[in-house]
Design a protein around this motif. Structure first.
Motif, PDB file in Angstrom:
ATOM      1  N   GLU A  79       0.850  -1.178   0.000  1.00 60.61           N
ATOM      2  CA  GLU A  79       0.000   0.000   0.000  1.00 60.61           C
ATOM      3  C   GLU A  79       0.888   1.231   0.000  1.00 60.61           C
ATOM      4  OE1 GLU A  79      -3.055   0.253   2.866  1.00 60.61           O
ATOM      5  OE2 GLU A  79      -3.933  -1.715   2.426  1.00 60.61           O
ATOM      6  N   ILE A  80       0.646   2.110  -0.981  1.00 61.25           N
ATOM      7  CA  ILE A  80       1.443   3.330  -1.122  1.00 61.25           C
ATOM      8  C   ILE A  80       0.495   4.492  -1.364  1.00 61.25           C
ATOM      9  CG2 ILE A  80       3.241   4.518  -2.436  1.00 61.25           C
ATOM     10  CD1 ILE A  80       4.301   1.808  -3.318  1.00 61.25           C
ATOM     11  N   GLU A  81       0.696   5.562  -0.621  1.00 66.43           N
ATOM     12  CA  GLU A  81       0.004   6.822  -0.878  1.00 66.43           C
ATOM     13  C   GLU A  81       1.035   7.784  -1.448  1.00 66.43           C
ATOM     14  OE1 GLU A  81      -3.150   7.610  -0.475  1.00 66.43           O
ATOM     15  OE2 GLU A  81      -3.925   5.868   0.623  1.00 66.43           O
ATOM     16  N   GLY A  82       0.859   8.175  -2.698  1.00 67.20           N
ATOM     17  CA  GLY A  82       1.840   9.052  -3.321  1.00 67.20           C
ATOM     18  C   GLY A  82       1.247   9.827  -4.473  1.00 67.20           C
ATOM     19  N   ARG A  83       2.066  10.735  -5.005  1.00 62.07           N
ATOM     20  CA  ARG A  83       1.634  11.592  -6.096  1.00 62.07           C
ATOM     21  C   ARG A  83       2.324  11.171  -7.391  1.00 62.07           C
ATOM     22  NH1 ARG A  83       3.451  16.587  -2.591  1.00 62.07           N
ATOM     23  NH2 ARG A  83       4.738  14.843  -1.862  1.00 62.07           N
ATOM     24  N   ILE A  84       1.515  11.033  -8.451  1.00 64.50           N
ATOM     25  CA  ILE A  84       2.012  10.609  -9.756  1.00 64.50           C
ATOM     26  C   ILE A  84       1.800  11.744 -10.742  1.00 64.50           C
ATOM     27  CG2 ILE A  84       1.770   8.920 -11.623  1.00 64.50           C
ATOM     28  CD1 ILE A  84       0.834   6.894  -9.580  1.00 64.50           C
ATOM     29  N   PHE A  85       2.790  11.932 -11.619  1.00 65.79           N
ATOM     30  CA  PHE A  85       2.750  13.047 -12.551  1.00 65.79           C
ATOM     31  C   PHE A  85       1.739  12.801 -13.657  1.00 65.79           C
ATOM     32  CE2 PHE A  85       4.336  15.306 -16.335  1.00 65.79           C
ATOM     33  CZ  PHE A  85       4.339  16.603 -15.833  1.00 65.79           C
ATOM     34  N   ASN A  86       0.929  13.834 -13.942  1.00 63.08           N
ATOM     35  CA  ASN A  86      -0.044  13.774 -15.021  1.00 63.08           C
ATOM     36  C   ASN A  86       0.458  14.624 -16.180  1.00 63.08           C
ATOM     37  OD1 ASN A  86      -3.114  15.221 -15.912  1.00 63.08           O
ATOM     38  ND2 ASN A  86      -2.584  13.121 -16.342  1.00 63.08           N
ATOM     39  N   ALA A  87       0.738  13.953 -17.314  1.00 63.58           N
ATOM     40  CA  ALA A  87       1.335  14.656 -18.447  1.00 63.58           C
ATOM     41  C   ALA A  87       0.386  15.693 -19.040  1.00 63.58           C
ATOM     42  CB  ALA A  87       1.745  13.645 -19.520  1.00 63.58           C
ATOM     43  N   GLN A  88      -0.907  15.429 -19.022  1.00 67.05           N
ATOM     44  CA  GLN A  88      -1.854  16.354 -19.632  1.00 67.05           C
ATOM     45  C   GLN A  88      -2.000  17.639 -18.814  1.00 67.05           C
ATOM     46  OE1 GLN A  88      -5.692  14.654 -20.343  1.00 67.05           O
ATOM     47  NE2 GLN A  88      -6.528  16.503 -21.298  1.00 67.05           N
ATOM     48  N   ASP A  89      -2.150  17.480 -17.487  1.00 66.62           N
ATOM     49  CA  ASP A  89      -2.338  18.657 -16.633  1.00 66.62           C
ATOM     50  C   ASP A  89      -1.016  19.271 -16.195  1.00 66.62           C
ATOM     51  OD1 ASP A  89      -5.010  18.142 -16.861  1.00 66.62           O
ATOM     52  OD2 ASP A  89      -5.192  17.152 -14.922  1.00 66.62           O
ATOM     53  N   ARG A  90       0.095  18.578 -16.444  1.00 63.53           N
ATOM     54  CA  ARG A  90       1.413  19.046 -16.037  1.00 63.53           C
ATOM     55  C   ARG A  90       1.478  19.293 -14.538  1.00 63.53           C
ATOM     56  NH1 ARG A  90       4.727  17.376 -19.373  1.00 63.53           N
ATOM     57  NH2 ARG A  90       6.252  18.853 -18.527  1.00 63.53           N
ATOM     58  N   ARG A  91       0.889  18.377 -13.759  1.00 61.40           N
ATOM     59  CA  ARG A  91       0.946  18.475 -12.306  1.00 61.40           C
ATOM     60  C   ARG A  91       0.846  17.079 -11.717  1.00 61.40           C
ATOM     61  NH1 ARG A  91      -3.558  18.177  -9.040  1.00 61.40           N
ATOM     62  NH2 ARG A  91      -5.577  17.864 -10.060  1.00 61.40           N
ATOM     63  N   TYR A  92       1.122  16.973 -10.429  1.00 60.80           N
ATOM     64  CA  TYR A  92       1.041  15.698  -9.731  1.00 60.80           C
ATOM     65  C   TYR A  92      -0.345  15.527  -9.127  1.00 60.80           C
ATOM     66  CZ  TYR A  92       6.119  15.274 -10.084  1.00 60.80           C
ATOM     67  OH  TYR A  92       7.398  15.152 -10.548  1.00 60.80           O
ATOM     68  N   ARG A  93      -0.851  14.296  -9.214  1.00 57.42           N
ATOM     69  CA  ARG A  93      -2.139  13.963  -8.614  1.00 57.42           C
ATOM     70  C   ARG A  93      -1.937  12.847  -7.587  1.00 57.42           C
ATOM     71  NH1 ARG A  93      -6.786  15.740 -11.080  1.00 57.42           N
ATOM     72  NH2 ARG A  93      -7.944  13.964 -10.244  1.00 57.42           N
ATOM     73  N   HIS A  94      -2.758  12.870  -6.546  1.00 58.85           N
ATOM     74  CA  HIS A  94      -2.656  11.871  -5.485  1.00 58.85           C
ATOM     75  C   HIS A  94      -3.199  10.523  -5.967  1.00 58.85           C
ATOM     76  CE1 HIS A  94      -2.214  15.540  -3.087  1.00 58.85           C
ATOM     77  NE2 HIS A  94      -1.651  14.781  -2.157  1.00 58.85           N
ATOM     78  N   PHE A  95      -2.453   9.461  -5.679  1.00 58.13           N
ATOM     79  CA  PHE A  95      -2.850   8.100  -6.052  1.00 58.13           C
ATOM     80  C   PHE A  95      -2.693   7.178  -4.845  1.00 58.13           C
ATOM     81  CE2 PHE A  95      -2.811   9.544 -10.317  1.00 58.13           C
ATOM     82  CZ  PHE A  95      -3.501   8.610 -11.072  1.00 58.13           C
ATOM     83  N   ARG A  96      -3.575   6.185  -4.785  1.00 54.68           N
ATOM     84  CA  ARG A  96      -3.452   5.111  -3.792  1.00 54.68           C
ATOM     85  C   ARG A  96      -3.076   3.835  -4.552  1.00 54.68           C
ATOM     86  NH1 ARG A  96      -8.016   5.544  -1.290  1.00 54.68           N
ATOM     87  NH2 ARG A  96      -7.176   6.705   0.484  1.00 54.68           N
ATOM     88  N   THR A  97      -1.892   3.314  -4.266  1.00 59.31           N
ATOM     89  CA  THR A  97      -1.368   2.143  -4.967  1.00 59.31           C
ATOM     90  C   THR A  97      -1.461   0.933  -4.053  1.00 59.31           C
ATOM     91  OG1 THR A  97       0.133   3.474  -6.313  1.00 59.31           O
ATOM     92  CG2 THR A  97       0.654   1.128  -6.066  1.00 59.31           C
ATOM     93  N   ARG A  98      -2.000  -0.144  -4.592  1.00 61.45           N
ATOM     94  CA  ARG A  98      -2.111  -1.394  -3.845  1.00 61.45           C
ATOM     95  C   ARG A  98      -1.648  -2.554  -4.728  1.00 61.45           C
ATOM     96  NH1 ARG A  98      -7.964  -0.871  -0.652  1.00 61.45           N
ATOM     97  NH2 ARG A  98      -7.338   0.846   0.706  1.00 61.45           N
ATOM     98  N   GLY A  99      -0.980  -3.521  -4.109  1.00 61.34           N
ATOM     99  CA  GLY A  99      -0.499  -4.683  -4.836  1.00 61.34           C
ATOM    100  C   GLY A  99      -0.626  -5.947  -4.004  1.00 61.34           C
ATOM    101  N   VAL A 100      -0.804  -7.066  -4.692  1.00 62.57           N
ATOM    102  CA  VAL A 100      -0.906  -8.373  -4.028  1.00 62.57           C
ATOM    103  C   VAL A 100       0.027  -9.352  -4.743  1.00 62.57           C
ATOM    104  CG1 VAL A 100      -3.259  -8.047  -3.221  1.00 62.57           C
ATOM    105  CG2 VAL A 100      -2.874  -8.990  -5.493  1.00 62.57           C
TER     106      VAL A 100
END
Length: 591
Positions: free
Chosen positions: A328-349
């Motif tokens: 589980e990761i809470e982080g910001r990922i870059f959005n190429a269209q808006d040219r800004r970072y957006r908050h994402f919740r990443t989960r993996g199993v």
């Protein structure tokens, strides 16, 4: 250890070799015997000639020739004797040669008889081997067949016949092709012809009809058999049933297609990884959102799209995931269209094998930026609600205390407090119905309050009421409650004692925007009642206890820094309120 058993082919080759050697020896013996017979015939003719000459010499000579000299006669006799001796020697040699030839012929007959017996045994062995091979060919689950060098089938195992329901004669030549699926027949025959022309291995997958008319998938492989010179003698082929594998593979491909369609239709960013965050694949959504290619995201390339402040946190989460079995990761990922970072919740199993060993990780990254923004906005709203609640409780407490002070009975208190609390409730209703952060407007507040007492049409007109002023003048949230209470007191007094309590009474409310100084906007409200009779005498105690007047003349200036006036004129109450409003919304409808 015994001798290694010879193969039937090796035995046959050895016997043919020995027969060839015997044939060569016999021919040599016959040639030698013929030579000896020729020498014997030659000597026999010579002896005969000499005997005739000697006999002629001994008999009475004819009168013509003279008798031979004694020396010549002795020489002739000597030659005759030598010839007889040579003839005797040749006769003996010929007898020996004939004896040897007879012995060789006898030996040859014996050896030929032995070899014939051995060849018969080999043929029997080969016949038994062929029967064994046919039995084995009939036992294997594959469909086996043989073709000549031109590709015409001339043998099929029993499994072919059992599967198709046809006998071997029906399958020979090109008959077997009739068992192929119509959609596979042309391509399979073309590939077969190409393989024969090139002398290469033939391998195809096609469907063959069984005895019940159903088709099953088979893998067909054929290879040529060549002689020592590389010439193709025959083709041997086998068809292996692979229907379950083929249908399972097609089902897997359809499942993968559905899975890929599902993955590519998801709003989340999907990825696969191994070894502590080493990505092996990312979905098209990742590339579309970040602008990073799937190849560039592999290994730890995906970290470049994370906010620099979140990268160490992400790698620490991967380290914990190795022990906990979840990511589980809470982080910001870059959005190429808006040219800004957006908050994402990443989960993996983790994906594990049947033996519970770790194969890979599957995960998604979900855009929660709007949720984060809403949560922040919610915190602001909660703070505002708490502040407003405190203010409202203070207002209620103040209204209750002032109502209690001005009431002459419990019933009077109950009626007054109920009306004032209803007014506050209407204000809260207006505040709760705001959309998109829009403020409460003065015309809406005025109509809401008056409509609670007298009927008004859609334009704000009533039988005894006239409202005139621009729509959409926004009010500060802190202004609304106190101003609403003032309007409520004015309306209540008008209904009970003023213009709205008498048939000839009229209420006119006018408002507009004034700008006494640059950057300053003020709302000016003129409340005027006309046609009121039986007004209280000057200096008399006001009807209703005087709470409304006190609110207007004291509370509004104190709480809202308003300028107010309140007067009971000859035909009714005249009240003015001058209060500041947001300048950016002075033209109506602002936030």
């Amino acid at each position: 250890m015994g001798k290694k058993a010879e193969a039937p082919g090796q035995i046959s080759a050895r016997l043919l070799d020995e027969v060839e050697q015997l044939r060569t020896s016999l021919e040599s013996a016959l040639e030698e015997n013929g030579r000896l017979m020729e020498d014997r015939d030659r000597l026999s003719r010579r002896v005969t000639q000499l005997s005739q000459d000697l006999q002629a010499a001994r008999s009475a000579p004819p009168p013509a020739p003279p008798p031979l000299p004694p020396a010549q006669q002795g020489q002739a006799e000597e030659e005759l004797r030598v010839a007889f001796e040579e003839l005797q020697v040749l006769t003996e040699e010929l007898e020996v040669a004939n004896s040897s030839l007879q012995q060789a012929n006898h030996e040859l007959d014996g050896r030929v008889e032995e070899r014939t017996r051995q060849i018969q045994e080999i043929n029997d062995t080969l016949r038994a081997t062929e029967d064994s091979l046919r039995t084995i060919a009939d036992l294997v689950p594959d469909l086996l067949w043989r073709s000549d060098a031109t590709g015409h089938a001339n043998w099929f195992n029993q499994r072919w016949c059992d599967y198709t329901g046809w006998d071997e004669e029906e399958l020979k030549e090109e008959g077997w092709a009739n068992a192929l699926h119509p959609l596979d027949r042309a391509s399979s025959l073309a590939a077969w012809a190409q393989a024969m022309a090139a002398g290469t291995v033939y391998q195809e997958q096609h469907r063959i009809r069984d005895a019940q008319g159903d088709y099953r998938w088979f893998l067909i492989r054929a290879e040529p058999m060549r002689d020592a010179n590389g010439t193709i003698l025959a083709w041997f082929a086998a068809a292996t049933d692979m229907h379950e594998q083929r249908t399972a593979m097609e089902a897997l491909q359809r499942s993968e297609l559905r899975f890929r369609t599902l993955i590519e239709g998801m709003p989340q960013l999907v990825w696969r990884a191994v070894d502590s965050g080493q990505w092996t694949w990312s979905s098209p959504q990742w590339s579309a959102f970040t602008g990073q290619s799937e190849k560039a995201s592999r290994s730890l390339g995906w970290l470049e799209m994370l906010h620099p402040d979140d990268r160490d946190h992400a790698m620490a989460a991967w380290t914990r995931a190795q022990q906990t079995g979840s990511l589980e990761i809470e982080g910001r990922i870059f959005n190429a269209q808006d040219r800004r970072y957006r908050h994402f919740r990443t989960r993996g199993v983790p994906v594990r094998s049947s033996e519970s060993s770790l194969l890979e990780w599957l995960g998604t990254s979900t855009d929660v930026d709007d949720i984060v923004q809403l949560q922040a906005h919610q915190e602001v709203l909660v703070g505002e609600l708490q502040h407003r609640t405190r203010n409202l409780m203070a207002v209620v407490q103040s209204v209750t205390a002032r109502t209690l002070k001005g009431s002459h009975s419990l019933d009077h208190f109950a009626q007054c407090i109920r009306d004032r609390l209803d007014a506050l409730a209407r204000v809260q209703g207006l505040l709760s119905r705001r959309k998109g952060g829009l403020r409460v407007t003065f015309d809406a507040l005025l109509r809401e309050e008056l409509s609670a007492h007298v009927p008004l049409d859609a334009d704000g007109r009533g039988e005894h009421v006239t409202l005139t002023g621009p729509a959409g003048i926004s009010l500060k949230s802190a202004t609304v409650q106190t101003l609403a209470l003032a309007l409520h007191e004015l309306a209540t007094n008008a209904v009970k004692y003023g213009a709205l309590s008498q048939p000839a009474g009229r209420l006119e409310v006018r408002w507009d925007i004034r700008r006494p100084a640059p950057g300053e906007c003020r709302l000016f409200v003129d409340w005027r009642e006309r046609g009121v009779s039986e007004l209280p005498a000057p200096g008399a105690e006001p009807k209703g206890g005087g709470y409304g007047r006190e609110l207007i003349e004291r509370a509004l200036p104190y709480q809202l820094n308003a300028q107010t006036s309140y007067a009971v004129e000859t035909d009714g109450v005249h009240c003015t309120i001058d209060v500041r409003v947001p300048s950016e919304d002075s033209e109506g409808g602002g936030r």
